[in-house]
Design a protein around this motif. Structure first.
Motif, mmCIF file in Angstrom:
data_model
loop_
_atom_site.group_PDB
_atom_site.id
_atom_site.type_symbol
_atom_site.label_atom_id
_atom_site.label_comp_id
_atom_site.label_asym_id
_atom_site.label_seq_id
_atom_site.Cartn_x
_atom_site.Cartn_y
_atom_site.Cartn_z
ATOM 1 N N THR A 22 0.839 -1.196 0.000
ATOM 2 C CA THR A 22 0.000 0.000 0.000
ATOM 3 C C THR A 22 0.875 1.246 0.000
ATOM 4 O O THR A 22 1.975 1.239 0.573
ATOM 5 C CB THR A 22 -0.967 0.021 1.214
ATOM 6 O OG1 THR A 22 -1.814 1.164 1.117
ATOM 7 C CG2 THR A 22 -0.222 0.029 2.537
ATOM 8 N N ASP B 232 -0.423 3.809 1.383
ATOM 9 C CA ASP B 232 -0.959 4.427 2.594
ATOM 10 C C ASP B 232 -0.003 4.247 3.770
ATOM 11 O O ASP B 232 0.784 3.294 3.805
ATOM 12 C CB ASP B 232 -2.306 3.799 2.974
ATOM 13 C CG ASP B 232 -3.391 4.037 1.936
ATOM 14 O OD1 ASP B 232 -3.179 4.839 1.001
ATOM 15 O OD2 ASP B 232 -4.460 3.414 2.068
ATOM 16 N N GLN C 68 -8.675 -1.546 7.138
ATOM 17 C CA GLN C 68 -8.633 -0.869 5.836
ATOM 18 C C GLN C 68 -8.005 -1.705 4.722
ATOM 19 O O GLN C 68 -8.615 -1.844 3.667
ATOM 20 C CB GLN C 68 -7.954 0.498 5.952
ATOM 21 C CG GLN C 68 -8.900 1.597 6.424
ATOM 22 C CD GLN C 68 -9.309 1.461 7.888
ATOM 23 O OE1 GLN C 68 -8.464 1.213 8.744
ATOM 24 N NE2 GLN C 68 -10.577 1.618 8.169
ATOM 25 N N ALA D 61 -8.625 0.991 1.977
ATOM 26 C CA ALA D 61 -7.243 1.455 1.767
ATOM 27 C C ALA D 61 -6.829 1.249 0.314
ATOM 28 O O ALA D 61 -7.409 0.437 -0.403
ATOM 29 C CB ALA D 61 -6.284 0.695 2.688
#
Length: 119
Positions: A33, A35, A46, A94
């Motif tokens: 990710t 994120d 997420q 996410a």
């Protein structure tokens, strides 16, 4: 449902990957990710990492896309909700990236040492 986008990762791009304790940073998985990953609850909620996929989600490794060599193709999407056999509903939401070519995983460059993800 959120559409997926396939693209060539840019050299120097960095992303996060959740590892299990004992998993070597030199053998990353396919999913990561862009994120921030603040805690293990985030990983479950997420990115919706189910316990039957990855029992332990306590280690975070940052990776960089290497310079040179063949391009690395990734697929990006937003993670949808999942149902975990133990935890129940995981909402998702996410951002997710997938390294599409298995052999490209070995080319990823670990950025710093793995760090513990707070509970």
């Amino acid at each position: 449902m959120t559409p997926s986008t396939s693209r060539i990762a840019q050299p120097g791009e960095e992303f996060n990957m959740v590892l299990s304790k004992g998993q070597s940073p030199s053998t990353p998985g396919a999913f990561g990710t862009f994120d921030d990953v603040p805690n293990q609850q985030f990983v479950r909620d997420q990115p919706a990492v189910r316990t039957d996929w990855k029992d332990d989600v306590s280690v975070l490794q940052r990776y960089r896309i290497p310079e040179g060599g063949d391009p690395i193709r990734i697929q990006e999407s937003i993670i949808g909700p999942q149902t975990d056999p133990t935890l129940g509903h995981l909402p998702g939401g996410a951002g997710q990236l997938e390294i599409l070519n298995y052999t490209d995983r070995a080319r990823l460059i670990p950025v710093g040492p793995p760090v513990e993800i707070p509970k």
